[in-house]
Design a protein around this motif. Structure first.
Motif, PDB file in Angstrom:
ATOM      1  N   LEU A  36      84.480  68.555  67.144  1.00  0.00           N
ATOM      2  CA  LEU A  36      84.446  69.982  66.837  1.00  0.00           C
ATOM      3  C   LEU A  36      84.028  70.797  68.067  1.00  0.00           C
ATOM      4  CD1 LEU A  36      84.838  72.181  64.741  1.00  0.00           C
ATOM      5  CD2 LEU A  36      82.445  71.865  64.072  1.00  0.00           C
ATOM      6  N   VAL A  37      83.042  70.304  68.794  1.00  0.00           N
ATOM      7  CA  VAL A  37      82.607  70.988  70.017  1.00  0.00           C
ATOM      8  C   VAL A  37      83.752  71.026  71.036  1.00  0.00           C
ATOM      9  CG1 VAL A  37      81.084  70.801  72.029  1.00  0.00           C
ATOM     10  CG2 VAL A  37      80.146  70.554  69.723  1.00  0.00           C
ATOM     11  N   LEU A  38      84.401  69.887  71.252  1.00  0.00           N
ATOM     12  CA  LEU A  38      85.512  69.850  72.207  1.00  0.00           C
ATOM     13  C   LEU A  38      86.664  70.744  71.745  1.00  0.00           C
ATOM     14  CD1 LEU A  38      85.494  66.062  73.151  1.00  0.00           C
ATOM     15  CD2 LEU A  38      84.796  67.984  74.585  1.00  0.00           C
ATOM     16  N   TRP A  39      86.936  70.755  70.445  1.00  0.00           N
ATOM     17  CA  TRP A  39      87.983  71.622  69.909  1.00  0.00           C
ATOM     18  C   TRP A  39      87.662  73.081  70.226  1.00  0.00           C
ATOM     19  CZ3 TRP A  39      87.818  75.443  66.118  1.00  0.00           C
ATOM     20  CH2 TRP A  39      89.058  75.916  65.683  1.00  0.00           C
ATOM     21  N   SER A  40      86.393  73.472  70.017  1.00  0.00           N
ATOM     22  CA  SER A  40      86.009  74.866  70.244  1.00  0.00           C
ATOM     23  C   SER A  40      85.959  75.218  71.731  1.00  0.00           C
ATOM     24  CB  SER A  40      84.660  75.165  69.592  1.00  0.00           C
ATOM     25  OG  SER A  40      83.619  74.511  70.283  1.00  0.00           O
ATOM     26  N   GLU A  41      85.833  74.209  72.590  1.00  0.00           N
ATOM     27  CA  GLU A  41      85.757  74.455  74.036  1.00  0.00           C
ATOM     28  C   GLU A  41      87.127  74.402  74.718  1.00  0.00           C
ATOM     29  OE1 GLU A  41      82.887  71.629  75.473  1.00  0.00           O
ATOM     30  OE2 GLU A  41      81.201  72.868  74.825  1.00  0.00           O
ATOM     31  N   GLY A  42      88.199  74.400  73.955  1.00  0.00           N
ATOM     32  CA  GLY A  42      89.508  74.483  74.590  1.00  0.00           C
ATOM     33  C   GLY A  42      90.539  73.490  74.111  1.00  0.00           C
ATOM     34  N   TYR A  43      90.129  72.419  73.462  1.00  0.00           N
ATOM     35  CA  TYR A  43      91.109  71.454  72.988  1.00  0.00           C
ATOM     36  C   TYR A  43      91.982  72.037  71.874  1.00  0.00           C
ATOM     37  CZ  TYR A  43      89.509  67.390  75.620  1.00  0.00           C
ATOM     38  OH  TYR A  43      89.217  66.498  76.619  1.00  0.00           O
ATOM     39  N   ARG A  44      91.524  73.093  71.226  1.00  0.00           N
ATOM     40  CA  ARG A  44      92.304  73.708  70.144  1.00  0.00           C
ATOM     41  C   ARG A  44      93.638  74.227  70.645  1.00  0.00           C
ATOM     42  NH1 ARG A  44      88.309  78.174  68.677  1.00  0.00           N
ATOM     43  NH2 ARG A  44      87.738  78.767  70.761  1.00  0.00           N
ATOM     44  N   ASP A  45      93.742  74.507  71.947  1.00  0.00           N
ATOM     45  CA  ASP A  45      94.967  75.057  72.517  1.00  0.00           C
ATOM     46  C   ASP A  45      95.984  73.984  72.898  1.00  0.00           C
ATOM     47  OD1 ASP A  45      93.843  77.611  72.282  1.00  0.00           O
ATOM     48  OD2 ASP A  45      92.856  77.422  74.235  1.00  0.00           O
ATOM     49  N   ILE A  46      95.629  72.716  72.749  1.00  0.00           N
ATOM     50  CA  ILE A  46      96.540  71.622  73.104  1.00  0.00           C
ATOM     51  C   ILE A  46      97.351  71.246  71.866  1.00  0.00           C
ATOM     52  CG2 ILE A  46      96.720  69.269  73.976  1.00  0.00           C
ATOM     53  CD1 ILE A  46      93.959  69.681  75.278  1.00  0.00           C
ATOM     54  N   GLU A  47      98.671  71.294  72.009  1.00  0.00           N
ATOM     55  CA  GLU A  47      99.545  70.939  70.898  1.00  0.00           C
ATOM     56  C   GLU A  47      99.244  69.524  70.415  1.00  0.00           C
ATOM     57  OE1 GLU A  47     104.056  71.203  70.651  1.00  0.00           O
ATOM     58  OE2 GLU A  47     103.507  72.838  72.016  1.00  0.00           O
ATOM     59  N   VAL A  48      99.289  69.295  69.164  1.00  0.00           N
ATOM     60  CA  VAL A  48      99.042  68.032  68.455  1.00  0.00           C
ATOM     61  C   VAL A  48      97.578  67.611  68.567  1.00  0.00           C
ATOM     62  CG1 VAL A  48      99.656  65.591  68.179  1.00  0.00           C
ATOM     63  CG2 VAL A  48     101.432  67.248  68.736  1.00  0.00           C
ATOM     64  N   VAL A  49      97.053  67.544  69.762  1.00  0.00           N
ATOM     65  CA  VAL A  49      95.681  67.078  69.959  1.00  0.00           C
ATOM     66  C   VAL A  49      94.666  68.067  69.386  1.00  0.00           C
ATOM     67  CG1 VAL A  49      93.947  66.448  71.698  1.00  0.00           C
ATOM     68  CG2 VAL A  49      96.300  65.649  71.930  1.00  0.00           C
ATOM     69  N   GLY A  50      94.899  69.346  69.555  1.00  0.00           N
ATOM     70  CA  GLY A  50      93.988  70.360  69.023  1.00  0.00           C
ATOM     71  C   GLY A  50      93.816  70.247  67.513  1.00  0.00           C
ATOM     72  N   PRO A  51      94.915  70.284  66.756  1.00  0.00           N
ATOM     73  CA  PRO A  51      94.779  70.093  65.313  1.00  0.00           C
ATOM     74  C   PRO A  51      94.188  68.728  64.932  1.00  0.00           C
ATOM     75  CG  PRO A  51      96.911  71.062  65.815  1.00  0.00           C
ATOM     76  CD  PRO A  51      96.274  70.688  67.125  1.00  0.00           C
ATOM     77  N   ALA A  52      94.496  67.706  65.711  1.00  0.00           N
ATOM     78  CA  ALA A  52      93.932  66.378  65.431  1.00  0.00           C
ATOM     79  C   ALA A  52      92.410  66.375  65.613  1.00  0.00           C
ATOM     80  CB  ALA A  52      94.577  65.323  66.333  1.00  0.00           C
ATOM     81  N   PHE A  53      91.912  67.092  66.623  1.00  0.00           N
ATOM     82  CA  PHE A  53      90.460  67.178  66.827  1.00  0.00           C
ATOM     83  C   PHE A  53      89.794  67.896  65.659  1.00  0.00           C
ATOM     84  CE2 PHE A  53      88.793  66.179  71.239  1.00  0.00           C
ATOM     85  CZ  PHE A  53      89.775  65.236  71.498  1.00  0.00           C
ATOM     86  N   LEU A  54      90.422  68.969  65.185  1.00  0.00           N
ATOM     87  CA  LEU A  54      89.861  69.698  64.049  1.00  0.00           C
ATOM     88  C   LEU A  54      89.902  68.835  62.783  1.00  0.00           C
ATOM     89  CD1 LEU A  54      88.588  72.291  63.051  1.00  0.00           C
ATOM     90  CD2 LEU A  54      90.906  73.180  62.645  1.00  0.00           C
ATOM     91  N   LEU A  55      90.993  68.138  62.572  1.00  0.00           N
ATOM     92  CA  LEU A  55      91.102  67.224  61.428  1.00  0.00           C
ATOM     93  C   LEU A  55      90.048  66.126  61.517  1.00  0.00           C
ATOM     94  CD1 LEU A  55      92.588  66.269  58.880  1.00  0.00           C
ATOM     95  CD2 LEU A  55      94.133  64.993  60.394  1.00  0.00           C
ATOM     96  N   ASN A  56      89.823  65.614  62.713  1.00  0.00           N
ATOM     97  CA  ASN A  56      88.807  64.592  62.921  1.00  0.00           C
ATOM     98  C   ASN A  56      87.432  65.125  62.550  1.00  0.00           C
ATOM     99  OD1 ASN A  56      86.667  63.180  64.614  1.00  0.00           O
ATOM    100  ND2 ASN A  56      88.431  61.826  64.922  1.00  0.00           N
ATOM    101  N   ALA A  57      87.135  66.349  62.933  1.00  0.00           N
ATOM    102  CA  ALA A  57      85.833  66.945  62.627  1.00  0.00           C
ATOM    103  C   ALA A  57      85.643  67.097  61.120  1.00  0.00           C
ATOM    104  CB  ALA A  57      85.700  68.296  63.324  1.00  0.00           C
ATOM    105  N   VAL A  58      86.657  67.591  60.438  1.00  0.00           N
ATOM    106  CA  VAL A  58      86.565  67.784  58.984  1.00  0.00           C
ATOM    107  C   VAL A  58      86.473  66.437  58.273  1.00  0.00           C
ATOM    108  CG1 VAL A  58      87.801  68.648  56.954  1.00  0.00           C
ATOM    109  CG2 VAL A  58      87.715  70.022  59.044  1.00  0.00           C
ATOM    110  N   ALA A  59      87.320  65.497  58.658  1.00  0.00           N
ATOM    111  CA  ALA A  59      87.306  64.170  58.023  1.00  0.00           C
ATOM    112  C   ALA A  59      85.975  63.464  58.252  1.00  0.00           C
ATOM    113  CB  ALA A  59      88.456  63.324  58.568  1.00  0.00           C
ATOM    114  N   GLY A  60      85.425  63.575  59.446  1.00  0.00           N
ATOM    115  CA  GLY A  60      84.133  62.963  59.734  1.00  0.00           C
ATOM    116  C   GLY A  60      83.019  63.553  58.888  1.00  0.00           C
TER     117      GLY A  60
END
Length: 140
Positions: A36-60
């Protein structure tokens, strides 16, 4: 008709399973927090990986709660799947790349996330074994 008395529940099995579940929960929550921290620090803008990071945070987060709130085998198996998939994605990203992301293992966050996922995987697997033995002992 005679009924056999059920054997007493061993406190050690119960306590051991609870500790293992708590460790697995801590592992997935650590991984979720870092993603979630990495997603908020810029990974959210990466196609596929950004949504995967957010999904990982919610699933965790969901798995972390389920592990301690629901005494069932499903959260343990879900945690093992979560950890394996997250580790595979991480190891792909540091070797051959993962959807255009080539990661390094230089940062503290990467190491902590991987440690959390390994802890979650091993603790969930161990809890599954302990709880299976516990339920088998209770039935016999």
């Amino acid at each position: 008709m005679t009924t056999r008395p059920t054997p007493p529940v061993r406190e050690g099995h119960f306590l051991g399973a609870w500790v293992l579940r708590a460790l697995a929960a801590a592992g997935v929550l650590l991984s979720a927090d870092i993603h979630l921290v990495l997603w908020s620090e810029g990974y959210r803008d990466i196609e596929v990986v950004g949504p995967a990071f957010l999904l990982n945070a919610v699933a965790g987060l969901v798995l972390g709660v389920l592990l301690v709130a629901w005494r069932h085998w499903l959260p343990l198996v879900g945690t093992m799947g979560f950890a394996v998939l997250t580790l595979v994605a991480f190891y792909l990203s540091i070797t051959v790349g993962f959807f255009g992301v080539h990661e390094t293992v230089a940062g503290t966050q990467e190491v902590l996330a991987a440690v959390g996922e390994w802890v979650a995987l091993l603790a969930a697997a161990a809890a599954l074994v302990v709880e299976h033995r516990w339920s088998r002992d209770a039935r016999s």
